[in-house]
Design an enzyme around this catalytic site. Structure first.
Site, mmCIF file in Angstrom:
data_model
loop_
_atom_site.group_PDB
_atom_site.id
_atom_site.type_symbol
_atom_site.label_atom_id
_atom_site.label_comp_id
_atom_site.label_asym_id
_atom_site.label_seq_id
_atom_site.Cartn_x
_atom_site.Cartn_y
_atom_site.Cartn_z
ATOM 1 N N CYS A 1 0.751 -1.207 0.144
ATOM 2 C CA CYS A 1 -0.041 0.140 0.207
ATOM 3 C C CYS A 1 0.986 1.358 0.170
ATOM 4 O O CYS A 1 1.898 1.188 0.761
ATOM 5 C CB CYS A 1 -0.861 0.157 1.267
ATOM 6 S SG CYS A 1 -2.115 1.501 1.025
ATOM 7 N N CYS B 1 0.575 4.787 6.853
ATOM 8 C CA CYS B 1 -0.210 4.669 8.192
ATOM 9 C C CYS B 1 1.022 3.842 9.176
ATOM 10 O O CYS B 1 1.333 2.831 8.675
ATOM 11 C CB CYS B 1 -1.297 3.748 8.073
ATOM 12 S SG CYS B 1 -2.324 4.519 6.737
ATOM 13 N N CYS C 1 0.458 0.201 10.260
ATOM 14 C CA CYS C 1 -0.302 -0.713 9.411
ATOM 15 C C CYS C 1 0.922 -1.680 8.771
ATOM 16 O O CYS C 1 1.924 -1.412 8.180
ATOM 17 C CB CYS C 1 -1.013 -0.042 8.426
ATOM 18 S SG CYS C 1 -1.924 -1.326 7.129
ATOM 19 N N CYS D 1 -16.877 -8.469 5.866
ATOM 20 C CA CYS D 1 -16.036 -7.350 5.583
ATOM 21 C C CYS D 1 -14.990 -7.666 4.709
ATOM 22 O O CYS D 1 -14.171 -8.287 5.068
ATOM 23 C CB CYS D 1 -15.717 -6.694 6.849
ATOM 24 S SG CYS D 1 -16.988 -6.675 7.954
ATOM 25 N N CYS E 1 -19.840 -5.173 3.929
ATOM 26 C CA CYS E 1 -18.976 -4.062 4.129
ATOM 27 C C CYS E 1 -17.630 -4.191 3.418
ATOM 28 O O CYS E 1 -16.967 -5.256 3.445
ATOM 29 C CB CYS E 1 -18.831 -3.940 5.795
ATOM 30 S SG CYS E 1 -18.098 -2.557 6.142
ATOM 31 N N CYS F 1 -19.288 2.908 8.640
ATOM 32 C CA CYS F 1 -18.564 2.194 9.832
ATOM 33 C C CYS F 1 -17.187 3.146 9.923
ATOM 34 O O CYS F 1 -16.367 2.866 8.843
ATOM 35 C CB CYS F 1 -18.198 0.860 9.181
ATOM 36 S SG CYS F 1 -17.195 -0.034 10.159
ATOM 37 N N ARG G 1 -17.893 -1.897 17.860
ATOM 38 C CA ARG G 1 -17.193 -3.120 17.477
ATOM 39 C C ARG G 1 -16.065 -3.348 18.391
ATOM 40 O O ARG G 1 -15.092 -2.582 18.134
ATOM 41 C CB ARG G 1 -17.206 -3.060 16.174
ATOM 42 C CG ARG G 1 -18.117 -3.310 15.372
ATOM 43 C CD ARG G 1 -18.087 -3.338 13.724
ATOM 44 N NE ARG G 1 -19.338 -3.247 13.052
ATOM 45 C CZ ARG G 1 -20.339 -3.891 12.770
ATOM 46 N NH1 ARG G 1 -20.285 -5.145 13.185
ATOM 47 N NH2 ARG G 1 -21.350 -3.340 12.057
HETATM 48 N N1 SAM Z 1 -6.552 0.733 3.023
HETATM 49 C C1 SAM Z 1 -7.956 1.079 3.701
HETATM 50 C C2 SAM Z 1 -7.830 2.507 4.701
HETATM 51 O O1 SAM Z 1 -6.979 2.382 5.336
HETATM 52 O O2 SAM Z 1 -8.963 2.936 4.556
HETATM 53 C C3 SAM Z 1 -8.609 -0.171 4.331
HETATM 54 C C4 SAM Z 1 -7.689 -1.187 5.046
HETATM 55 S S1 SAM Z 1 -7.276 -0.699 6.637
HETATM 56 C C5 SAM Z 1 -6.232 -2.014 6.811
HETATM 57 C C6 SAM Z 1 -8.151 -0.588 7.645
HETATM 58 C C7 SAM Z 1 -8.272 -0.311 9.132
HETATM 59 O O3 SAM Z 1 -7.610 -1.396 9.980
HETATM 60 C C8 SAM Z 1 -7.299 0.947 9.359
HETATM 61 O O4 SAM Z 1 -8.041 2.246 9.182
HETATM 62 C C9 SAM Z 1 -7.090 0.758 10.966
HETATM 63 O O5 SAM Z 1 -7.818 1.540 11.819
HETATM 64 C C10 SAM Z 1 -7.116 -0.707 11.045
HETATM 65 N N2 SAM Z 1 -5.831 -1.252 11.518
HETATM 66 C C11 SAM Z 1 -4.761 -1.593 10.549
HETATM 67 N N3 SAM Z 1 -3.699 -1.913 11.148
HETATM 68 C C12 SAM Z 1 -3.963 -2.126 12.558
HETATM 69 C C13 SAM Z 1 -3.205 -2.456 13.683
HETATM 70 N N4 SAM Z 1 -1.961 -3.042 13.520
HETATM 71 N N5 SAM Z 1 -3.812 -2.525 14.719
HETATM 72 C C14 SAM Z 1 -5.118 -1.877 14.790
HETATM 73 N N6 SAM Z 1 -5.729 -1.558 13.989
HETATM 74 C C15 SAM Z 1 -5.371 -1.491 12.733
HETATM 75 FE FE1 SF4 Z 2 -2.890 1.392 3.439
HETATM 76 FE FE2 SF4 Z 2 -2.804 0.133 5.804
HETATM 77 FE FE3 SF4 Z 2 -2.994 2.614 5.548
HETATM 78 FE FE4 SF4 Z 2 -5.028 1.197 4.701
HETATM 79 S S1 SF4 Z 2 -4.370 1.329 6.771
HETATM 80 S S2 SF4 Z 2 -4.239 2.837 3.538
HETATM 81 S S3 SF4 Z 2 -3.886 -0.681 4.006
HETATM 82 S S4 SF4 Z 2 -1.363 1.464 4.888
#
Ligand code: SAM
Ligand code: SF4
Ligand code: DTB
Length: 326
Positions: free
Chosen positions: A63, A67, A70, A108, A140, A200, A272
């Site tokens: 990606c 973030c 992530c 989801c 979702c 959501c 949730r």
């Molecule tokens: N890429 C899209 C986005 O960011 O909107 C969708 C997938 S993203 C992985 C969905 C959500 O997962 C993120 O917004 C975050 O809140 C949650 N998330 C991701 N990694 C996480 C982690 N290590 N611990 C807790 N929540 C996490």
């Molecule tokens: Fe990409 Fe992870 Fe950020 Fe979603 S949360 S935009 S998958 S880096």
């Protein structure tokens, strides 16, 4: 119903909370906080209704966003995950059938995209949504940023809800993500709402933010009118190789406080208990439910990290059920 004549409902459905007011609730003596949350939960929902939602990563890794939490970001070079292109529609629907057979009624699907692009891949996601709905499940998706016409196409495909988290309060956001802004997030949420799709939207605790940052995120969420239908509260799952990989797990009672505050501000939302459940005891999870959580993600994996084990969740639901007559 909630026509404004019921004082309690009027109190409950405010959209103009201040951060100070939210902090005052969040910091209440714990038993007072939980009691208030539970009373609102009972007044507005069936406390026996705890939804099992199943999660599937339909496109994993690489990606372009950064973030900090992530594992799927390509900015964090040392993370050990298996990247995968978009799954085939039939494979996704097989997974959905298995989830339904295991007792989930919401499916989801998450894609590690910065944003949706029109084309064959988006068309495939629309087919996944149609297929999941045809199985009689709620659908979702979380696909990153979205424009209005894409939101409308998702709605036409039957999408129940779009997940797009604010993650944290506006002031702390820049510490975690630099490749998109809070306003970008809000624009996507407006497109979702504009298309009539349920929203959501929630966040993560345990990223180094202050309690005021948590309250600030809840302030933004509760300002939506109507409130988001679904609010995932995640505890950070620290993943080695990400900037937040060395963080300590949050105190479970912080999660209880966050859930209770969410419930008090948004009595009708599905709150949730999301990521971070795998190291919570059965009893802590039940405390989260007493404080207002009424959904879990069910199944072996979240998107890329392990979830609570299925046999442990079955034991959790068995404990929640009434006892047979003796
Ligand atoms: N890429 C899209 C986005 O960011 O909107 C969708 C997938 S993203 C992985 C969905 C959500 O997962 C993120 O917004 C975050 O809140 C949650 N998330 C991701 N990694 C996480 C982690 N290590 N611990 C807790 N929540 C996490
Ligand atoms: Fe990409 Fe992870 Fe950020 Fe979603 S949360 S935009 S998958 S880096
Ligand atoms: C949400 O708020 N939590 C889920 C869901 N929405 C998509 C995702 C949690 C992901 C946890 C880290 C992982 O497994 O990759």
């Amino acid at each position: 119903m909630h026509d404004g004549t019921d004082d309690r409902a009027h109190f409950s459905f405010r959209h103009d909370w201040t951060v100070e007011e939210i902090l005052a609730i969040h910091d209440l003596p714990l038993l007072e906080l939980i009691s208030r949350a539970n009373a609102l939960h009972r007044a507005h929902q069936d406390v026996g209704d705890v939804q099992k939602a199943s999660l599937l990563s339909i496109k994993t890794g690489h990606c372009p966003e950064d973030c900090g939490y992530c594992p799927q970001s390509s900015h964090h070079g040392d993370v050990d995950i298996e990247a995968a292109d978009l799954m085939r529609v039939d494979h996704v629907l097989e997974k959905a059938k298995l989830a339904r057979a295991a007792g989930a009624d919401r499916f989801c699907m998450g894609a590690a995209w910065r944003q949706v692009r029109d084309g064959a891949e988006f068309d495939a996601v629309l087919d996944m949504v149609k297929g999941v709905r045809a199985l009689g499940m709620e659908a979702c998706v979380t696909l990153g940023m979205l424009n209005e016409s894409q939101a409308q196409r998702l709605k036409q495909a039957g999408l129940t809800a779009y997940n797009h988290n604010l993650d944290t309060g506006p002031d702390y956001y820049g510490e975690i993500i630099s490749t998109r802004t809070y306003d970008d997030r809000l624009e996507t949420l407006a497109a979702v709402r504009g298309a009539g799709i349920e929203m959501c939207c929630g966040g993560i605790i345990g990223m180094g933010e202050s309690t005021a940052d948590r309250a600030a995120m809840l302030r933004v969420l509760a300002a939506f009118d109507p409130h988001p239908e679904s609010v995932p509260i995640n505890a950070l799952v620290p993943v080695a190789g990400t900037p937040l990989g060395q963080r300590e797990r949050v105190d479970p009672l912080d999660l209880v406080r966050m859930i209770a505050t969410t419930r008090i501000l948004m009595p009708k939302a599905r709150v949730r208990l999301s990521a971070g459940r795998s190291d919570l005891s059965r009893e802590t999870q039940i405390l989260c439910m007493v404080a207002g959580a009424n959904s879990i993600f069910y199944g072996e994996t979240l998107l890329t990290t392990p979830n609570a084990e299925v046999h442990a969740d079955n034991a959790l639901f068995a404990a929640l059920a009434g006892l047979a007559p003796r």
